[in-house]
Design a protein around this motif. Structure first.
Motif, PDB file in Angstrom:
ATOM      1  N   ALA A   1      40.183  41.458  21.476  1.00 14.14           N
ATOM      2  CA  ALA A   1      41.408  40.727  21.798  1.00 14.14           C
ATOM      3  C   ALA A   1      41.044  39.248  21.864  1.00 14.14           C
ATOM      4  O   ALA A   1      40.249  38.843  22.696  1.00 14.14           O
ATOM      5  N   SER A   2      41.620  38.476  20.976  1.00 15.27           N
ATOM      6  CA  SER A   2      41.236  37.073  20.877  1.00 15.27           C
ATOM      7  C   SER A   2      42.410  36.118  21.008  1.00 15.27           C
ATOM      8  O   SER A   2      42.282  34.926  20.757  1.00 15.27           O
ATOM      9  N   ASP A   3      43.570  36.652  21.421  1.00 10.30           N
ATOM     10  CA  ASP A   3      44.759  35.810  21.497  1.00 10.30           C
ATOM     11  C   ASP A   3      45.308  35.715  22.918  1.00 10.30           C
ATOM     12  O   ASP A   3      46.478  35.377  23.116  1.00 10.30           O
ATOM     13  N   GLY A   4      44.462  36.026  23.912  1.00 12.61           N
ATOM     14  CA  GLY A   4      44.886  35.921  25.306  1.00 12.61           C
ATOM     15  C   GLY A   4      45.680  37.102  25.807  1.00 12.61           C
ATOM     16  O   GLY A   4      46.186  37.083  26.929  1.00 12.61           O
ATOM     17  N   ARG A   5      45.786  38.166  25.021  1.00  9.80           N
ATOM     18  CA  ARG A   5      46.593  39.312  25.439  1.00  9.80           C
ATOM     19  C   ARG A   5      45.950  40.042  26.624  1.00  9.80           C
ATOM     20  O   ARG A   5      44.756  39.937  26.870  1.00  9.80           O
ATOM     21  N   TRP A   6      46.779  40.805  27.346  1.00 11.95           N
ATOM     22  CA  TRP A   6      46.291  41.626  28.451  1.00 11.95           C
ATOM     23  C   TRP A   6      45.734  42.933  27.905  1.00 11.95           C
ATOM     24  O   TRP A   6      46.302  43.517  26.970  1.00 11.95           O
TER      25      TRP A   6
ATOM     26  N   ARG B   1      42.719  38.912  28.614  1.00 11.08           N
ATOM     27  CA  ARG B   1      42.914  38.975  30.063  1.00 11.08           C
ATOM     28  C   ARG B   1      42.853  40.437  30.486  1.00 11.08           C
ATOM     29  O   ARG B   1      43.649  41.255  30.009  1.00 11.08           O
ATOM     30  N   CYS B   2      41.907  40.761  31.355  1.00 13.13           N
ATOM     31  CA  CYS B   2      41.658  42.155  31.744  1.00 13.13           C
ATOM     32  C   CYS B   2      42.352  42.495  33.061  1.00 13.13           C
ATOM     33  O   CYS B   2      42.292  41.719  34.023  1.00 13.13           O
ATOM     34  N   ARG B   3      42.968  43.649  33.103  1.00 12.39           N
ATOM     35  CA  ARG B   3      43.618  44.136  34.318  1.00 12.39           C
ATOM     36  C   ARG B   3      42.660  45.036  35.102  1.00 12.39           C
ATOM     37  O   ARG B   3      41.957  45.861  34.510  1.00 12.39           O
ATOM     38  N   ASN B   4      42.694  44.917  36.425  1.00 11.52           N
ATOM     39  CA  ASN B   4      41.853  45.770  37.277  1.00 11.52           C
ATOM     40  C   ASN B   4      42.666  46.747  38.113  1.00 11.52           C
ATOM     41  O   ASN B   4      42.161  47.304  39.089  1.00 11.52           O
ATOM     42  N   ASP B   5      43.931  46.986  37.714  1.00  6.42           N
ATOM     43  CA  ASP B   5      44.813  47.826  38.528  1.00  6.42           C
ATOM     44  C   ASP B   5      44.244  49.212  38.803  1.00  6.42           C
ATOM     45  O   ASP B   5      44.367  49.740  39.916  1.00  6.42           O
ATOM     46  N   ARG B   6      43.605  49.808  37.789  1.00  4.72           N
ATOM     47  CA  ARG B   6      43.119  51.177  37.969  1.00  4.72           C
ATOM     48  C   ARG B   6      42.000  51.226  39.007  1.00  4.72           C
ATOM     49  O   ARG B   6      41.953  52.147  39.827  1.00  4.72           O
ATOM     50  N   LEU B   7      41.127  50.233  38.992  1.00  2.00           N
ATOM     51  CA  LEU B   7      40.085  50.173  40.006  1.00  2.00           C
ATOM     52  C   LEU B   7      40.696  49.914  41.378  1.00  2.00           C
ATOM     53  O   LEU B   7      40.331  50.558  42.372  1.00  2.00           O
ATOM     54  N   ARG B   8      41.630  48.996  41.459  1.00  2.00           N
ATOM     55  CA  ARG B   8      42.326  48.707  42.714  1.00  2.00           C
ATOM     56  C   ARG B   8      43.023  49.959  43.262  1.00  2.00           C
ATOM     57  O   ARG B   8      43.037  50.202  44.472  1.00  2.00           O
ATOM     58  N   ASP B   9      43.604  50.743  42.371  1.00  2.00           N
ATOM     59  CA  ASP B   9      44.358  51.932  42.796  1.00  2.00           C
ATOM     60  C   ASP B   9      43.476  53.001  43.445  1.00  2.00           C
ATOM     61  O   ASP B   9      43.989  53.907  44.107  1.00  2.00           O
ATOM     62  N   THR B  10      42.149  52.916  43.251  1.00  5.07           N
ATOM     63  CA  THR B  10      41.250  53.862  43.910  1.00  5.07           C
ATOM     64  C   THR B  10      41.000  53.493  45.373  1.00  5.07           C
ATOM     65  O   THR B  10      40.323  54.230  46.091  1.00  5.07           O
ATOM     66  N   GLY B  11      41.533  52.333  45.802  1.00  5.22           N
ATOM     67  CA  GLY B  11      41.304  51.865  47.163  1.00  5.22           C
ATOM     68  C   GLY B  11      40.195  50.828  47.263  1.00  5.22           C
ATOM     69  O   GLY B  11      39.839  50.411  48.372  1.00  5.22           O
TER      70      GLY B  11
END
Length: 279
Positions: free
Chosen positions: A110-115, A245-255
């Motif tokens: 991903a080279s265009d700033g996408r999530w 841009r990387c999302r960390n929601d899945r890690l966050r969702d583990t607590g």
């Protein structure tokens, strides 16, 4: 019960110490283990070329190897071959541990700033990234209870290249915004321990990045302000990739909770001398 750190460099050592703090016996594997801090039990092994030996009571294995050279062959030895040797050893020991593999967000093209997140289709942009993805796939195909943690750019104690560039006036920025994704070394280690010990049934993949993807310019301007020096120098250079841009929601969702949720808290801790390489 025993934890095996298959690869005990800077991140592996910090992770091993955190496992030891939970009361577990920890074996740290590396080519030269003599200087590993107590209470890590060092085992001399070149995981790229040798099959290690595991205790039968091994409960957790973390594969955290790194390449000595940035070539396809070097990465193949450090990742694909090391994964095979570690999993061969697990089978030989007759153990059924929870196994985690430290990987990289470099597998995303991903080279265009996408999530991007764990469900984004990956298409590694380089030969070395393709090898990393191959190691992931082999690992998940063979590991009975395997989890991959794809880390963003590690920083923390002893990782001060960007700080030095800003402090010395060598930091430069071009006209193209560049997104970066980071995680403090201590948060990366804490995430590995968390996934291995606090999550009943972890998923196959997680992104190990902090809460805020940041433009490279913003990070350097922040460091300059904290150091009390001029900001990065503007240069005219060819347009670069905007990154991802990387999302960390899945890690966050583990607590999981970050000690350093953004680069600001993390770099302030580094500049203030918080933490150490062998805590």
């Amino acid at each position: 019960m025993t934890v095996v750190m298959a690869g005990c460099g800077d991140l592996g050592t910090e992770t091993a110490l955190r496992f030891a703090a939970t009361g577990r016996t920890v074996v740290g594997m590396r080519r030269t283990p003599a200087h590993l801090p107590e209470p890590i039990l060092g085992q001399a092994v070149d995981l790229a070329r040798e099959r290690p030996s595991f205790p039968a009571d091994t409960e957790i294995v973390v594969v955290a190897t790194s390449a000595d050279e940035r070539t396809e062959a070097g990465y193949r030895r450090a990742y694909v071959d090391a994964v095979d040797h570690v999993l061969d050893a697990v089978e030989q020991a007759g153990a059924d541990p929870r196994i985690l593999l430290v990987s990289s967000t470099s597998v995303y093209d991903a080279s265009d700033g996408r999530w991007v997140d764990e469900d984004t289709v990956v298409s590694p942009p380089t030969d070395t990234a393709r090898v990393v993805l191959e190691a992931e796939e082999r690992f998940l195909a063979r590991a009975g209870r395997g989890t991959v943690l794809r880390l963003g750019g590690l920083y923390g104690p002893g990782r001060d290249r960007l700080i030095s560039q800003v402090r010395d006036g060598r930091a430069t920025v071009g006209p193209t915004p560049q997104w970066t994704n980071r995680i403090h070394r201590d948060d990366a280690a804490a995430a590995l321990v968390h996934l291995a010990t606090q999550v009943e049934a972890p998923g196959p993949r997680y992104l190990g990045v902090d809460d805020e993807p940041a433009e490279r310019r913003a990070v350097m301007e922040f460091l300059a302000a904290e150091l009390g020096v001029p900001g990065p120098v503007e240069v005219d250079e060819p347009a670069r990739s905007a990154g991802k841009r990387c999302r960390n929601d899945r890690l966050r969702d583990t607590g999981f909770t970050f000690a350093h949720p953004t680069f600001r808290e993390g770099y302030r801790a580094v500049l203030g001398g918080a933490g150490s390489r062998h805590r």
